[in-house]
Scaffold this active site. Structure first.
Site, short mmCIF file in Angstrom:
data_model
loop_
_atom_site.label_atom_id
_atom_site.label_comp_id
_atom_site.label_asym_id
_atom_site.label_seq_id
_atom_site.Cartn_x
_atom_site.Cartn_y
_atom_site.Cartn_z
N ARG A 97 -8.68 -8.20 10.73
CA ARG A 97 -8.65 -8.70 12.10
C ARG A 97 -8.79 -10.21 12.19
O ARG A 97 -8.17 -10.85 13.07
CB ARG A 97 -9.74 -8.01 12.93
CG ARG A 97 -9.45 -6.55 13.22
CD ARG A 97 -10.65 -5.83 13.78
NE ARG A 97 -11.71 -5.71 12.77
CZ ARG A 97 -12.89 -5.13 13.01
NH1 ARG A 97 -13.16 -4.65 14.22
NH2 ARG A 97 -13.78 -5.03 12.06
N GLN A 152 0.85 -1.19 0.00
CA GLN A 152 0.00 0.00 0.00
C GLN A 152 0.88 1.24 0.00
O GLN A 152 1.71 1.42 0.89
CB GLN A 152 -0.89 0.00 1.25
CG GLN A 152 -1.86 1.18 1.30
CD GLN A 152 -2.56 1.25 2.65
OE1 GLN A 152 -1.96 1.60 3.66
NE2 GLN A 152 -3.84 0.90 2.65
N TYR A 212 -6.49 10.10 4.31
CA TYR A 212 -5.11 10.41 3.96
C TYR A 212 -5.10 11.35 2.73
O TYR A 212 -6.16 11.75 2.25
CB TYR A 212 -4.33 9.12 3.74
CG TYR A 212 -4.13 8.38 5.05
CD1 TYR A 212 -3.00 8.60 5.84
CD2 TYR A 212 -5.09 7.49 5.52
CE1 TYR A 212 -2.83 7.96 7.05
CE2 TYR A 212 -4.93 6.84 6.74
CZ TYR A 212 -3.80 7.08 7.50
OH TYR A 212 -3.64 6.45 8.71
#
Length: 396
Positions: A349, A98, A173
């Site tokens: 997760r 990423q 972002y």
């Protein structure tokens, strides 16, 4: 759920199945260099059966780091990144990285000119306790230079053996800040209308495509919504998706939330405020979180496949591959994603809790992840690296 185990082609890359380990910040790059721990983290997830694992948040330049310890792309880190990709490939999975830039959302005191960059001048709540009070609006030259930095970072990713890159257009972002009407208050050709707000992100995509060539997969993580009034909402996200499809992006990873405003919108479940306070090193920030954390960090209830309803609007608007993110954590959830037209699923997760979860699903050993969505793993990012505190972690 049979389709989940069939290969899937992204551009010229063939994934062995439909599961992607999503980019979740690992906290395993001391001094900004990938560690042995990061190598083992992704090797172990690859061993557990995913089709592709994603190294999280590599800034495209030094100023794009949220804090000084984060990794940014440069020749010095390529040998360490090559070790990550070699380890992932040895387990039969693909590796993505990423690429992003934090924009104004920074507490990195090493930024040039003492102020982080963003689309517009605004208060930097995240960096207040570090003395980084305001951001500075990017000039046209800085916009073009940053697009070049994305392209150079992508070229380095190819050099380090990655099979794909994910451009971070979500979560508040830099590129997300340009897309959001809340954070982009510019009056030039990079602000105002959605067409103008998309101009910089699309420039980045074009530059990256030119750097990696036509056959290399480019994914973009995008918000279905920012999660608050005045931010990017689903009707504009649909138009963003259409524009990215026209720009020859290979797949979209559908997410949501704005880290500086709605930090748990993209996770849902528990609010580990006390754990986050304990790992905070800045005492002013610690006191602020103790006093105002309950007001700033809102709790969102967890439900499986929680982005799928909004993602369905994008599914109807584009033909490109879409990756469903957000609580896909059971055989039923996988099947619902496939039935909804999402050929790929991203998990975070569930794989932090158990890196063998995908393989166990395939073998029928489990029907649901053991993750309880307490979100205490996110506090561990700032301690010794992300791990599940329930399962005890692997490589922690």
């Amino acid at each position: 759920m049979t389709d989940a185990w069939t290969p899937y082609r992204l551009n010229q890359l063939e994934l062995r199945n439909r599961f992607i380990k999503t980019a979740t910040y690992e906290g395993m790059c001391p001094d900004g260099v990938p560690s042995d721990q990061l190598v083992e983290h992704h090797r172990r997830i690859a061993q557990g059966g995913v089709g592709m694992t994603t190294v999280a948040y590599c800034s495209v330049n030094a100023d794009g780091r949220t804090f000084a310890e984060q990794m940014y792309m440069r020749p010095d880190v390529l040998p360490a990144l090559q070790r990550v990709t070699d380890a992932v490939h040895s387990e039969g999975a693909a590796a993505s990285i990423q690429l992003g830039h934090c924009g104004y959302f920074s507490k990195n005191k090493q930024v040039s000119r003492r102020r982080p960059l963003g689309p517009s001048r605004r208060l930097n709540e995240y960096g207040l306790m570090k003395g980084l009070f305001f951001s500075r609006a990017m000039t046209h030259d800085e916009i073009r230079q940053t697009a070049d930095d994305y392209a150079q970072a992508a070229a380095h990713a190819v050099e380090a053996g990655f099979d794909a890159v994910e451009l971070h257009l979500g979560h508040g972002y830099l590129l997300s800040q340009f897309l959001s009407p809340w954070s982009n208050r510019r009056s030039d050709e990079y602000g105002g209308s959605l067409e103008n707000r998309m101009r910089f992100p699309l420039l980045v995509v074009d530059q990256v495509r030119a750097a990696v060539g036509p056959n290399f997969p480019i994914l973009c993580k995008v918000n279905t919504s920012d999660g608050f009034d005045g931010g990017l909402e689903i009707h504009e996200s649909v138009q963003v998706a259409k524009a990215l499809e026209a720009a020859s992006v290979d797949a979209l990873v559908l997410s949501g939330g704005f880290t500086s405003r709605t930090p748990l919108f993209l996770l849902r479940g528990g609010r580990p405020l006390w754990e986050m306070i304990k790992v905070e090193e800045n005492w002013l920030q610690k006191i602020g979180m103790m006093l105002f954390g309950n007001l700033i960090i809102r709790k969102y209830p967890f439900s499986e496949n929680f982005f799928q309803d909004d993602a369905a609007a994008i599914r109807q608007a584009v033909e490109m591959p879409l990756v469903l993110l957000g609580g896909v954590s059971s055989a039923d959830g996988v099947q619902r994603a496939l039935d909804g037209g999402f050929p790929l699923m991203a998990m975070g997760r569930s794989l932090i809790h158990d890196p063998d979860f995908v393989q166990k699903l395939r073998d029928g050993q489990v029907a649901r992840s053991g993750c309880i969505h307490c979100n205490r793993c996110i506090a561990e990012m700032d301690r010794n690296g992300v791990r599940c505190v329930i399962a005890g972690g692997y490589g922690a």
